[in-house]
Design a protein around this motif. Structure first.
Motif, PDB file in Angstrom:
ATOM      1  N   SER A 175       0.859  -0.866   0.024  1.00 50.10           N
ATOM      2  CA  SER A 175      -0.116   0.061   0.274  1.00 50.10           C
ATOM      3  C   SER A 175       0.929   1.959  -0.066  1.00 50.10           C
ATOM      4  N   LEU A 176       1.131   2.362  -0.692  1.00 56.93           N
ATOM      5  CA  LEU A 176       1.094   3.275  -1.329  1.00 56.93           C
ATOM      6  C   LEU A 176       0.881   4.907  -0.827  1.00 56.93           C
ATOM      7  N   ARG A 179      -2.610   3.564  -2.608  1.00 62.12           N
ATOM      8  CA  ARG A 179      -3.054   2.700  -3.813  1.00 62.12           C
ATOM      9  C   ARG A 179      -2.297   1.845  -3.472  1.00 62.12           C
ATOM     10  N   ALA A 180      -3.212   0.119  -3.621  1.00 61.95           N
ATOM     11  CA  ALA A 180      -3.275  -0.852  -2.578  1.00 61.95           C
ATOM     12  C   ALA A 180      -2.674  -1.140  -4.471  1.00 61.95           C
ATOM     13  N   ASP A 181      -0.842  -1.915  -4.208  1.00 60.81           N
ATOM     14  CA  ASP A 181      -0.451  -2.852  -4.952  1.00 60.81           C
ATOM     15  C   ASP A 181      -1.383  -4.018  -5.469  1.00 60.81           C
ATOM     16  N   ALA A 206      -4.912   5.905   5.930  1.00 56.38           N
ATOM     17  CA  ALA A 206      -4.438   5.371   5.718  1.00 56.38           C
ATOM     18  C   ALA A 206      -5.166   4.201   4.864  1.00 56.38           C
ATOM     19  N   ALA A 207      -5.067   2.814   3.858  1.00 57.41           N
ATOM     20  CA  ALA A 207      -5.669   2.878   3.123  1.00 57.41           C
ATOM     21  C   ALA A 207      -7.437   2.186   2.993  1.00 57.41           C
ATOM     22  N   ALA A 232      -7.503  -8.351  -6.589  1.00 61.08           N
ATOM     23  CA  ALA A 232      -6.603  -8.394  -5.196  1.00 61.08           C
ATOM     24  C   ALA A 232      -6.588  -9.341  -3.794  1.00 61.08           C
ATOM     25  N   VAL A 233      -8.065  -9.297  -4.033  1.00 62.01           N
ATOM     26  CA  VAL A 233      -8.561  -9.582  -2.950  1.00 62.01           C
ATOM     27  C   VAL A 233      -9.281 -10.661  -2.591  1.00 62.01           C
ATOM     28  N   GLY A 234      -9.073 -11.855  -3.842  1.00 64.70           N
ATOM     29  CA  GLY A 234      -9.753 -12.864  -3.815  1.00 64.70           C
ATOM     30  C   GLY A 234     -10.421 -13.218  -3.115  1.00 64.70           C
TER      31      GLY A 234
END
Length: 306
Positions: free
Chosen positions: A46-47, A76-78, A100-101, A110-112
């Motif tokens: 997470s950036l 932004r989450a990678d 924070a995100a 991404a979560v799956g």
């Protein structure tokens, strides 16, 4: 199913996981996570998208507001890196878009199959509830209860508040002036003070006239996400306000700089060390619980510019 692969998208979540003794399950962290040293080698997923550089407080606030007004995220989450870690538990937060995100930053790919757990504790009891929730998701209920018991014991060890309680101003941002929100007013109350602001309420801006009317007897400067250097910079901004020298706290040299990032901005166990710091300052605590993470402002720092 107990979580075996945990990703934390906020420092408070990382603190909780490690305090539960689950470091070996932590497979990913955020760019803002800064401790413990033993997990700093985990992939950062997470950036922050906000470039603050050397900008002053007012300019940082303007950039944040502009992005939010435009519907642009601050984090932004990678997604590719996150998906590659195959987490079964992702820790996020739903309290503040600036800190924070949030779950909105995550894509389904991404979560799956992972469970996304948004921490939302708004006061000290809420932080304890978050610890219980994380522990239960990881199948570590007993560890969670033991951690909560230790934190409650520390809160109960705070001495009897003075009568009347001293008026305490907590500064979360200097320009515009935000007072501490969520668990911070609760920390002040538990430590024996009377805050400007209600426990559990969001951090909010206040007018300087309201601060003057409140006339704090103690001022705690704890800028969100900043260390003692950031707190000193915030004080330099505050002391230029009209009427600053007349405040009771300034007159009595009761102005303090605190590491907001480490013990006040993040949800989790570190907030209870923050509580002990405030209690120590107010005289209801015992030994200094975190030397080096707070200090009294020096006269040259809190005296108004001439």
């Amino acid at each position: 199913m107990n979580a075996e692969r945990i990703v934390s998208l906020l420092p408070g979540g990382t603190d909780i996981v490690c305090a539960l003794g689950l470091e070996d399950r932590l497979v990913g962290i955020s760019a803002e996570c800064d401790q413990p040293a033993s997990v700093m080698d985990r992939p950062r997923v997470s950036l922050s998208l906000l470039d603050t550089g050397d900008a002053e407080a007012a300019e940082i606030d303007r950039r944040v507001r502009d992005r939010l007004a435009a519907g642009e995220p601050l984090f932004r989450a990678d997604h590719e890196a996150l998906a590659a870690l195959r987490p079964d538990l992702i820790l996020s937060q739903s309290l503040c878009d600036v800190c924070a995100a949030t779950p909105d930053a995550l894509t389904a790919a991404a979560v799956g199959d992972a469970r996304v757990l948004a921490l939302d504790g708004r006061d000290l009891d809420g932080l304890l509830a978050d610890i219980h929730t994380v522990a239960a998701a990881a199948g570590a209920t007993a560890h969670g209860q033991a951690l909560v018991d230790r934190l409650v014991e520390r809160r109960l060890a705070i001495g009897t508040p003075p009568a009347p309680r001293p008026r305490v101003l907590t500064v979360e941002w200097p320009d515009p002036l935000f007072i501490g929100g969520h668990w911070v007013p609760d920390m002040v109350v538990a430590a024996g003070g009377a805050p400007l602001g209600q426990p559990g309420a969001h951090s909010t801006t206040v007018s300087w006239e309201a601060v003057q009317a409140f006339d704090p007897q103690v001022i705690l400067i704890m800028p969100c996400g900043e260390d003692l250097t950031g707190a000193a910079d915030a004080l330099a901004s505050l002391r230029r306000r009209p009427g600053w020298p007349a405040l009771t706290a300034v007159q009595s040299a009761a102005v303090y700089l605190l590491d907001g990032n480490r013990h006040f901005s993040r949800p989790g166990p570190s907030a209870f060390t923050g509580l002990e710091i405030i209690a120590h300052i107010l005289g209801t605590g015992q030994q200094d619980p975190a030397a080096g993470y707070w200090r009294p402002a020096s006269p040259s720092e809190y005296r108004a510019d001439r």
